[in-house]
Design an enzyme around this catalytic site. Structure first.
Site, mmCIF file in Angstrom:
data_model
loop_
_atom_site.group_PDB
_atom_site.id
_atom_site.type_symbol
_atom_site.label_atom_id
_atom_site.label_comp_id
_atom_site.label_asym_id
_atom_site.label_seq_id
_atom_site.Cartn_x
_atom_site.Cartn_y
_atom_site.Cartn_z
ATOM 1 N N ARG A 1 19.398 36.266 20.678
ATOM 2 C CA ARG A 1 19.967 37.616 20.763
ATOM 3 C C ARG A 1 21.004 37.603 21.869
ATOM 4 O O ARG A 1 20.654 37.642 23.050
ATOM 5 C CB ARG A 1 18.830 38.611 21.074
ATOM 6 C CG ARG A 1 19.185 40.076 20.855
ATOM 7 C CD ARG A 1 18.201 40.990 21.565
ATOM 8 N NE ARG A 1 18.478 41.023 22.990
ATOM 9 C CZ ARG A 1 17.567 41.250 23.943
ATOM 10 N NH1 ARG A 1 16.304 41.456 23.626
ATOM 11 N NH2 ARG A 1 17.915 41.261 25.223
ATOM 12 N N HIS B 1 18.936 44.295 23.791
ATOM 13 C CA HIS B 1 17.994 44.652 22.721
ATOM 14 C C HIS B 1 18.569 45.803 21.897
ATOM 15 O O HIS B 1 18.644 45.745 20.675
ATOM 16 C CB HIS B 1 16.642 45.027 23.323
ATOM 17 C CG HIS B 1 15.707 45.620 22.325
ATOM 18 N ND1 HIS B 1 15.113 44.862 21.330
ATOM 19 C CD2 HIS B 1 15.276 46.894 22.147
ATOM 20 C CE1 HIS B 1 14.352 45.661 20.588
ATOM 21 N NE2 HIS B 1 14.442 46.887 21.055
ATOM 22 N N TYR C 1 16.477 41.133 33.354
ATOM 23 C CA TYR C 1 15.366 40.208 33.097
ATOM 24 C C TYR C 1 15.765 38.823 32.591
ATOM 25 O O TYR C 1 14.909 37.995 32.347
ATOM 26 C CB TYR C 1 14.348 40.841 32.134
ATOM 27 C CG TYR C 1 14.947 41.314 30.815
ATOM 28 C CD1 TYR C 1 15.166 40.419 29.761
ATOM 29 C CD2 TYR C 1 15.305 42.651 30.623
ATOM 30 C CE1 TYR C 1 15.717 40.847 28.560
ATOM 31 C CE2 TYR C 1 15.858 43.080 29.427
ATOM 32 C CZ TYR C 1 16.060 42.174 28.401
ATOM 33 O OH TYR C 1 16.619 42.605 27.219
#
Ligand SMILES: Cc1ncc(C[n+]2csc(CCOP(=O)(O)OP(=O)(O)O)c2C)c(N)n1
Ligand SMILES: [Mg+2]
Length: 380
Positions: free
Chosen positions: A274, A278, A287
């Site tokens: 990805r 998100h 993160y």
């Protein structure tokens, strides 16, 4: 598009051998196109596409990426409430989407914009839900493409039930269920695997392992490569390079043909990344490290097919230039269509909750009417 795939012509041999490899515990990645754009062979899966078909896959990926980028921008401009980008996953989606037949049935998550494109769903129809003006945006039965499903993993059960129905009808179509690495931890997916295996349902479980479930890395989902989970349920699993559109197409086609010919379910793990957030509500810098993304940029699915087309002299400058023009036109159509989507009637949300109405809904409707009226008071 018709695809001439050797793997598809010999589904039994291919899938059985893939299953045998898995049993030996090898975590082999099926690849037919290297990140540098070199064609390589694989003993179990092969594919032979015409230059036109290769250019078609490239066009699908470029237009899908452009549509996706436009949707992200529209969200930033306040035209959409949210967007879930597929950036980086174009090959996984176009390869698998193009492997499906018109009479197959597809159960997507909320990120399958490339698959929707392959199924013939107009991209602008995907945006209504993200703008908050409808609850779906297309008729699932028109293209055998179910509505986007946000309840993680639940569509694996819907797909399995549907596939069991297909088998009962004696039809020779197949079903494909999309889900992510995070979803693979859901009970619904485990139950779907069990039912599909026991009833030998004609369903392909297509897991896009993009290595993140919002901020949770795949290491938090599993101790073994995800494709190996299939073995415990009694059906084969295979890991394919999810950034290699040719390999994804060949493997998915073989898995679908296998299901069609009564050999039951199969798990395809498309190993990808990805590259974006998100959703537009997420900030991945909180993160994960930038270097990780940079590593995957070198494996970009679109650049690798472009490198192949250029090295082999299969596409000229005129092709790339006209695709650019087509992308611009698509982006403009998407912007214009979204901005002209009518707002729904605000009271409509109270109408379809209960068939015969409900006192609580009546109360809430009255509160909402009073709330709206308060603005009229203020503006006096
Ligand atoms: C049943 C359920 N639990 C939690 C959520 C919240 N949620 C939305 S997306 C997501 C992560 C999904 O990750 P993955 O399956 O890897 O798919 P990806 O978003 O990476 O494509 C979660 C936990 C949800 N939508 N449904
Ligand atoms: Mg994921």
């Amino acid at each position: 598009m018709t695809v001439d795939s050797t793997a598809a012509r010999k589904p039994r041999r291919s899938s059985k051998r893939a299953g045998a490899k898995k049993a030996a515990g090898e975590s082999e990645l099926v690849q037919l196109l290297t990140p540098e754009g070199e064609r390589v062979e694989h003993p179990d899966y092969s594919i032979d596409l015409s230059p036109e078909e290769l250019r078609g896959l490239y066009r699908d990926m470029v237009l899908t990426r452009r549509f996706d980028a436009e949707a992200t921008t529209l969200q930033r401009q306040g035209e959409l409430g949210l967007w879930a980008s597929l950036l980086g996953q174009e090959a996984a989606q176009i390869g698998s989407g193009r492997a499906t037949r018109d009479d197959d049935y597809v159960f997507p998550t909320y990120r399958e914009h490339g698959v929707a494109w392959c199924r013939g769903v107009d991209p602008t129809n995907l945006l209504g839900m993200f703008r908050g003006v409808n609850h779906g945006g297309w008729d699932p039965n028109e293209n055998n493409f179910h509505l986007y499903t946000i309840v993680i993993g639940s569509q694996a059960l819907h797909a399995t039930g549907y596939a069991m129905g297909v088998a009962k009808d004696g039809a020779d179509s197949a079903v494909i269920a999309y889900f992510g690495d995070g979803a693979s931890s859901q009970g619904d997916v485990a139950e779907a695997f069990t039912f599909a295996a026991v009833y030998n349902a004609p369903v392909v479980f297509f897991c896009q392992n993009n290595q993140w479930a919002i901020s949770e890395p795949t290491e938090r989902q599993t101790r073994v490569p995800l494709y190996q989970r299939a073995q415990g349920y009694g059906f084969p699993g295979v890991r394919v390079d999810g950034n290699d559109v040719l390999a994804v197409l060949a493997v998915t086609k073989a898995a679908l043909d296998r299901a069609r010919t009564g050999e039951g379910p199969m798990l395809v793990e498309a190993f990808t990344y990805r590259m974006g957030a998100h959703t537009t509500s997420d900030d991945p810098t909180r993160y994960r490290r930038d270097e990780e993304r940079e590593l995957w940029e070198a494996k970009d699915p679109i650049l690798r097919l472009r490198a192949h087309l250029e090295k082999q002299g299969l596409a000229d400058e005129a092709f790339f230039a006209s695709l650019e023009t087509e992308s611009d036109a698509l982006a403009k159509r998407v912007r214009d269509t979204v901005r002209s989507m009518p707002d729904p009637d605000h009271m409509a949300m109270f109408e379809h909750t209960y068939a015969d109405g409900h006192t609580l809904v009546d109360e809430e409707r009255a509160q909402f009417v009073a709330y709206q009226a308060s603005f009229a008071e203020e503006s006096k």
